[in-house]
Design an enzyme around this catalytic site. Structure first.
Site, short mmCIF file in Angstrom:
data_model
loop_
_atom_site.label_atom_id
_atom_site.label_comp_id
_atom_site.label_asym_id
_atom_site.label_seq_id
_atom_site.Cartn_x
_atom_site.Cartn_y
_atom_site.Cartn_z
N HIS A 206 0.70 -1.21 0.05
CA HIS A 206 0.02 0.01 -0.09
C HIS A 206 0.86 1.30 -0.11
O HIS A 206 0.51 2.21 -0.57
CB HIS A 206 -0.97 -0.01 1.15
CG HIS A 206 -2.20 -1.09 0.94
ND1 HIS A 206 -2.23 -2.50 1.29
CD2 HIS A 206 -3.32 -0.71 0.13
CE1 HIS A 206 -3.10 -2.77 1.03
NE2 HIS A 206 -3.83 -1.99 0.29
N GLU A 449 -11.24 -10.52 -4.21
CA GLU A 449 -9.78 -10.66 -4.14
C GLU A 449 -9.16 -11.48 -3.28
O GLU A 449 -8.19 -11.55 -3.03
CB GLU A 449 -9.53 -8.97 -3.50
CG GLU A 449 -10.12 -8.66 -2.21
CD GLU A 449 -9.94 -7.33 -1.88
OE1 GLU A 449 -8.87 -6.78 -2.11
OE2 GLU A 449 -10.54 -6.73 -0.88
N ASP A 473 -4.73 -8.06 -4.06
CA ASP A 473 -4.71 -9.47 -3.10
C ASP A 473 -5.01 -10.42 -3.84
O ASP A 473 -4.80 -11.57 -3.42
CB ASP A 473 -6.17 -8.99 -2.00
CG ASP A 473 -5.47 -7.86 -1.12
OD1 ASP A 473 -4.46 -8.40 -0.43
OD2 ASP A 473 -5.96 -6.92 -0.63
N CYS A 520 -10.23 -2.67 -9.82
CA CYS A 520 -9.63 -1.51 -9.31
C CYS A 520 -8.48 -1.88 -8.67
O CYS A 520 -7.53 -1.14 -7.91
CB CYS A 520 -10.57 -1.03 -8.35
SG CYS A 520 -10.84 -2.49 -6.75
C1 PEP Z 1 -6.69 -4.90 -4.36
O1 PEP Z 1 -6.66 -5.72 -3.42
O2 PEP Z 1 -6.62 -5.28 -5.52
C2 PEP Z 1 -7.30 -3.66 -3.97
C3 PEP Z 1 -7.82 -2.83 -4.74
O3 PEP Z 1 -7.42 -3.43 -2.53
P1 PEP Z 1 -6.20 -3.00 -1.95
O4 PEP Z 1 -4.97 -2.74 -2.78
O5 PEP Z 1 -6.55 -1.74 -1.03
O6 PEP Z 1 -5.96 -3.93 -0.84
MG MG Z 2 -7.24 -5.54 -1.42
#
Ligand code: PEP
Ligand code: MG
Length: 591
Positions: A206, A449, A473, A520
């Site tokens: 992140h 995910e 994920d 996303c």
């Molecule tokens: C993902 O896991 O692809 C996602 C968009 O959520 P995050 O990156 O916030 O875990």
């Molecule tokens: Mg995620």
């Protein structure tokens, strides 16, 4: 003063390599961030800043003394003999902070060796501990522990001294650290930080995602970065090539200027696409939306011409604070984003803390495996008051523009069903209380995910209003590769056939249930994947605002029919390398 004019001549040039996680090149001044943990980074302090560094140390000493006095008072209130003994030990710690060998020694080291306060504390503590440990008297030898304890307190205070970390960041800073957490990154002022580099961290962490959102270059996993650093020296961070240059030569500075001019030209030409639709040469229309972590990023989304917010990571509203944000506060923030998006949809994802995203409000690192523990929707269902507050915020904001609500880390339809009960009950309770609401609750979607959710997407799609594939994920859990661990980053591959099959399966499940499916995860913002995703039938992609025009350029130069044929060929492969070759050929690149 121009940065280019102030290299520190006695320092050698160092070139280091890591994982480029956010593209672009930046030139700036090194700002070394100590995490306040026990491992200390040693770096040199320019002559002119020695007095300031000593003052910083003195401030930390005063804070630790105050902390110890407070603990002493608390301990005294406890019953029993042992409380008395602890108070005596604490008193000894307080005394050690008064113009002692420790304090004087640290100040001398800062001044004479021109090093940072944390490193000076560490040297002095090591020295004292050695002296104590060598003493014949068992009691005195035991004092070595006290000294270490005190050293740790001082280092922690230096790390998180006054106010918030990064509060004193000069303009054009390049933050260099062992590690940065997403919470750290959330506190950086984008007007002051031009790039960052860390020793630890993986490609899909992140922290890396935050860098892409802020639109600043970043390199993580740079081995040896924090050795022999010098605060204030000139640094180039090349997030495209994954390179960090400390104290660059004049040729390297000239290369940087050339790159900057070329980047500006490229940006200007891409900017022409801003108002044009994302449509393939054969007429397939895609919708490109933005991911945001912080409400301030809405401006970047608007500037990039995003057609909505496809992912608002609400967990960042819970970071760097000691109280849970109320429904009212979250409503105010979300309403503001909704109003700024001016009629375009905003997808509000409920709290997704856990894994590498920690908030001090929840003790999530406590379990044996936080990445698979009580996190995201599991935490929200265990503490439904959190979920209901977020639903309330979303319902109220939905009066001001289109809102969608998205649930993270759902593994089974039952979790969605439980959330739906809270959804309906919260809506009904607010209606009874005559709170202004839209006629209907907003659409409730599910992130796909978790591999189990992807394989069960048919069942989930029957009950969800939309699906959004979180490839970050999904890749992590399918391949069992920690997305934030630089040691296994080379194995983290969203083009792995298993991951692509899960994305394809989910998309097909959405089509069968007539439920929209978007992506996303980070691949949505990577133009290399655009053909694959569009070819699978995914028409909605949500990404960091800075990637949007690159993806739009890619959409506009491809043919949907060819993308579809690419996917058919890719799904027959069992090796990532073969898939890469096919995708590279489609994108007109060398494999
Ligand atoms: C993902 O896991 O692809 C996602 C968009 O959520 P995050 O990156 O916030 O875990
Ligand atoms: Mg995620």
């Amino acid at each position: 003063m121009k940065i280019d004019d102030q290299p520190i001549p006695e320092l050698p040039t160092r070139i280091m390599h890591g994982l480029g996680v956010s593209p672009g090149i930046a030139l700036g001044i090194a700002y070394v961030h100590e995490t306040g943990g026990l491992s200390v980074i040693e770096y040199c302090i320019p002559e002119a800043r020695i007095a300031q560094e000593v003052a910083r140390f003195r401030e930390a000493v005063a804070h630790v003394a105050a902390d110890l006095r407070k603990i002493q008072e608390d301990v005294r209130r406890l019953p029993g003999q042992s409380a008395e003994e602890v108070a005596v030990i604490l008193e000894a710690h307080v005394l050690m902070l008064k113009r002692s060998r420790l304090v004087r020694g640290v100040e001398t080291l800062i001044a004479e060796k021109s090093i940072n306060a944390e490193a000076a504390v560490k040297h002095q503590i090591d020295d004292l501990m050695e002296t104590f440990a060598a003493m014949e008297d068992g009691y005195l030898a035991g004092r070595a522990d006290d000294v270490r304890d005190l050293g740790q307190r001082l280092v922690r205070r230096l790390g998180h001294g006054e106010g918030t970390p990064f509060a004193d960041l000069p303009r054009q800073s390049i933050v260099l650290a062992d590690e940065l957490t997403p919470a750290d990154t959330a506190q950086m002022d984008p007007a002051r930080v031009v790039a960052f580099a860390t020793e630890l961290g993986g490609i899909a962490s992140h922290t890396a995602i935050m860098a892409r959102s802020l639109g600043i270059p970043a390199v993580v996993g740079v081995s040896g970065l924090t050795h022999n650093l010098c605060a204030g020296c000139t640094v180039i961070v090349d997030g495209t090539a994954g390179r960090v240059i400390l104290n660059p030569t004049s040729e390297q500075l000239a290369d940087y200027r050339k790159w900057r001019a070329a980047a500006l030209r490229r940006f200007r030409s891409l900017n022409r696409l801003r108002a044009l639709p994302a449509v393939t040469r054969d007429g397939l229309r895609a919708t490109l939306l933005a991911n945001i972590e912080r409400p301030e990023e809405t401006s970047a989304a608007v500037l990039a011409g995003a057609e909505g917010i496809g992912l608002f990571r609400s967990e960042f509203l819970y970071m760097n604070r000691d109280d849970v944000p109320t429904a009212d506060e979250q409503y105010g923030i979300l309403r503001n984003v909704v109003e700024r998006m001016d009629g375009l949809p905003v997808t509000f994802r409920t709290l997704d803390v856990g894994g590498d995203k920690l908030s001090r409000l929840f003790d999530l690192a406590a379990g044996p495996n936080p990445a698979m523990g009580l996190r995201a929707v599991r935490l929200s269902l265990a503490r439904p008051e959190l979920l209901r507050a977020q639903f309330e915020a979303a319902f109220r904001a939905a009066r001001h523009g289109p809102v969608r609500v998205l649930l993270p880390m759902v593994a089974s339809p039952d979790e969605l069903r439980q959330c739906r009960v809270h959804y309906a009950e919260t809506f009904a309770a607010l209606s009874r209380a005559r709170v202004a609401l839209p006629d209907e609750p907003p659409p409730l979607g599910v992130m796909i995910e978790v591999p189990g959710a992807a394989l069960n997407a048919d069942a989930i799609a029957k009950e969800a209003d939309f699906l959004s594939i979180g490839t970050n994920d999904l890749t992590q859990y399918t391949l069992a590769i920690d997305r934030s661990d630089e040691q296994v980053s080379h194995l983290y591959d969203s083009m792995h056939p298993a991951v692509l099959r899960l994305i394809h399966f989910t998309t097909e499940a959405g089509r069968r249930a007539r439920v929209p499916v978007s992506v996303c995860g980070e691949v949505a913002g990577d133009p290399h994947y655009t053909g694959l995703l569009l070819g699978m039938g995914i028409k909605e992609l949500s990404m960091a605002p800075g990637n949007l025009l690159f993806v739009k350029a890619q959409v506009r130069q491809m043919e949907a029919a060819a993308a579809h044929a690419l996917v058919q060929a890719v799904l027959r492969q069992s090796e990532g390398t073969e898939i890469r070759a096919l995708v590279a050929a489609f994108n007109g690149e060398d494999a």
